[in-house]
Design a protein around this motif. Structure first.
Motif, short mmCIF file in Angstrom:
data_model
loop_
_atom_site.label_atom_id
_atom_site.label_comp_id
_atom_site.label_asym_id
_atom_site.label_seq_id
_atom_site.Cartn_x
_atom_site.Cartn_y
_atom_site.Cartn_z
N ARG A 1 -14.30 -29.75 133.43
CA ARG A 1 -13.89 -30.84 134.13
C ARG A 1 -12.28 -30.73 134.64
O ARG A 1 -11.96 -30.68 135.76
N ALA A 2 -11.50 -30.12 133.63
CA ALA A 2 -10.13 -30.21 133.76
C ALA A 2 -9.84 -29.21 134.93
O ALA A 2 -9.28 -28.98 135.80
N GLN A 3 -10.62 -27.99 134.50
CA GLN A 3 -10.42 -26.67 135.54
C GLN A 3 -11.10 -26.75 137.04
O GLN A 3 -10.35 -26.58 137.94
N ALA B 1 -10.96 -37.83 118.58
CA ALA B 1 -11.78 -39.06 118.69
C ALA B 1 -11.44 -39.50 119.98
O ALA B 1 -10.38 -39.70 120.41
N GLY B 2 -12.56 -39.71 120.84
CA GLY B 2 -12.23 -40.18 122.26
C GLY B 2 -12.37 -38.98 123.21
O GLY B 2 -12.23 -39.57 124.24
N LEU B 3 -12.46 -37.92 122.94
CA LEU B 3 -12.52 -36.78 124.04
C LEU B 3 -13.35 -35.68 123.88
O LEU B 3 -13.59 -35.17 122.54
N ASP B 4 -14.43 -35.38 124.43
CA ASP B 4 -15.31 -34.45 124.33
C ASP B 4 -14.96 -33.19 124.88
O ASP B 4 -15.16 -32.95 126.19
N TRP B 5 -14.42 -32.00 124.17
CA TRP B 5 -13.72 -30.73 124.90
C TRP B 5 -14.81 -30.20 125.65
O TRP B 5 -14.48 -29.51 126.69
N PHE C 1 -6.65 -36.17 128.75
CA PHE C 1 -6.83 -34.61 128.53
C PHE C 1 -5.60 -34.06 128.20
O PHE C 1 -5.68 -33.32 126.86
N SER C 2 -4.29 -34.44 128.69
CA SER C 2 -3.19 -33.74 128.15
C SER C 2 -2.60 -34.48 126.76
O SER C 2 -2.15 -33.84 125.80
N PHE C 3 -3.16 -35.67 126.72
CA PHE C 3 -2.64 -36.32 125.43
C PHE C 3 -3.42 -35.71 124.29
O PHE C 3 -2.84 -35.47 123.28
N ALA C 4 -4.75 -35.38 124.34
CA ALA C 4 -5.34 -34.81 123.39
C ALA C 4 -4.88 -33.25 123.08
O ALA C 4 -5.00 -32.98 121.96
#
Length: 491
Positions: free
Chosen positions: A457-459, A447-451, A124-127
């Motif tokens: 999910r992060a919250q 690419a590779g992450l669905d915001w 998440f943070s890399f994105a």
């Protein structure tokens, strides 16, 4: 052809020419503004920067009114779901879960995130970093919610995430020989377990040997002893020796706060940089956030030994602290790179705050200007990593590129594009990012992450962590006492 025609997450086949209103090109040893120019990339490299390229290309894309820049290099990149923003306005730290109380130590510290959650937060943070124009990152995360240090397993997953998302990273699990324990209100004592720290270093070295060079070199290794007051001399000597032998950087937080200064003074009779200098642990591989509490002698030692300061102005400005000052370090010859070290991991915002806080510290308009922070976020970071192929756009440099939208309706009127970006925008105007020639981010999509799935999910994950704060807070008060609301609840 349009940018939308490129495949997100892929490297275009053949030469790709990108035309833009503004390009930050590299010439005569520094950045130069090229107006109405073109940059051509071929696989992982920059082939050409200048006026219209006359050679053959596979495609030509006119990006329009954008600023094409080297990707930012974040020497202290948040790879966490950050709680610092909670703690800043809810102090003191010893009473708000930022230092372990003795009762928590006695019951046995535990991992507050599951292995799956640790993997997710890195991805998440890399994105987020990519969405803010960061193309190279040295991740940082808190150890307050950890059982002790970071693990090789979670960093193997972090390497996978970086390769899949397309972010250039220097990775190494954080390790330490000790930590601070709150034994009474406002009383903090260091506790050490040197054997555990040395075992953590061994694990980090094994990780680097197994992972460095993956994904065509996107993944490299670094050593990350956590904070100077949590390290012993033996651990730091072995760390620096290993870094020299493996030719990798070391990041160590020091000269960053009063608690650290008091602890190191009590333990070793000096400041942290002076202590390290005494046993030969300062060198040009060392990246040292944050220097906000560095003395004149500390800074002179940094100059003498080639240490790079990772300047992270936003996280300190929130609590009223600042580097004193950016111009002073430049005059002395201290090497400076940039980091974010908080949420949002917004390098543009950090540069803006860095300019403002430097001027509050007394720097003149010409001593600390947007271009100086921009240099630190690009060339300064590259120098710290020993990478002359990063942080600049020139022939044969890596194709690590950030594209900023200068047509944003809320960023008008405009003057010089660098001043406009730094003082008039945030990282949210990042339109696209190429890393190693691959289109890693476009219009907020990675690419590779669905915001849509990742954001809630992060919250939820963050809220589960916050709910555990009473376990590691002195006196174990209820959560509403640790983090009271800014305003009373409506009735």
């Amino acid at each position: 052809m349009m940018l939308d025609d490129l495949i997100l997450g892929a490297r275009p086949k053949g030469r790709t020419a990108l035309a833009a209103r503004w390009i930050v090109a590299h010439q005569d040893g520094g950045h130069r503004l090229l107006e109405n120019g073109e940059i051509v990339i071929d696989r992982d490299r920059v082939l050409y920067v200048g006026p219209r390229f006359e050679g053959a290309v596979a495609r030509r894309i006119d990006l329009g009114n954008v600023l094409v820049s080297p990707g930012f290099i974040d020497l202290d990149a948040l790879s966490d779901l950050d709680t610092t923003t909670l703690g800043v306005d809810c102090g003191p730290a010893w009473a708000k879960g930022r230092v372990w109380p003795q009762t928590y130590v006695d019951r046995g510290p535990y991992e507050m995130y599951s292995p799956e959650e640790l993997v997710f937060q890195k991805r998440f943070s890399f994105a987020q970093l990519l969405c803010n124009g960061v193309t190279s990152a040295l991740p940082i995360a808190s150890l307050f919610y950890r059982e002790w240090g970071e693990t090789a397993a979670e960093f193997e997953a972090a390497a996978d995430a970086a390769g899949e998302l397309g972010l250039r990273v220097w990775l190494g699990p954080a390790f330490r020989s000790g930590g601070m324990v709150c034994t009474a209100p406002a009383v903090l004592e260091p506790r050490f377990d040197e054997a555990r720290g040395l075992a953590g270093l061994d694990d980090a070295l094994a990780f680097i040997r197994s992972q460095s060079g993956r994904f065509e070199g996107l993944v490299q290794g670094m050593l990350a002893p956590d904070r100077v007051e949590t390290c012993t001399q033996a651990l730091l000597i072995r760390t620096m020796d290993a870094a020299r032998d493996m030719e990798i950087p070391v990041r160590l937080h020091m000269a960053q706060g009063q608690m650290e200064r008091d602890t190191v003074q009590a333990l070793h009779g000096s400041t942290a940089p002076q202590w390290l200098a005494g046993f030969g642990a300062l060198n040009d591989r060392l990246i040292a956030p944050h220097a906000t509490y560095a003395t004149e002698q500390d800074l002179s030692l940094y100059v003498d030994h080639g240490v790079t300061v990772a300047h992270c102005p936003l996280v300190f400005a929130r609590s009223g602290a600042m580097l004193r000052s950016f111009a002073k370090l430049r005059r002395m010859g201290v090497k400076i790179g940039m980091g974010t070290d908080t949420a949002p991991p917004d390098m543009v915002l950090n540069m803006a705050v860095g300019v403002m806080m430097a001027r509050m510290a007394g720097d003149s308009l010409s001593e600390t200007a947007p271009e100086h922070l921009f240099d630190a976020a690009t060339l300064g970071g590259a120098a710290a990593l020993g990478r002359s192929d990063l942080g600049r756009l020139k022939e044969d440099a890596k194709a690590d590129i950030a594209v900023f939208d200068m047509s944003d309706a809320l960023m008008a009127p405009q003057v010089d594009p660098i001043r406009t970006l730094v003082l008039g925008a945030t990282g949210r105007v990042t339109k696209a990012v190429f890393v190693d020639g691959r289109l890693s981010m476009r219009d907020g999509k990675v690419a590779g992450l669905d915001w849509d799935e990742a954001r809630p999910r992060a919250q939820r994950q963050f809220e589960r962590l916050v709910a555990k704060y009473p376990d590691r807070t002195w006196g174990h008060p209820p959560l509403q006492d640790i983090f009271p609301p800014a305003f009373p609840a409506f009735r």
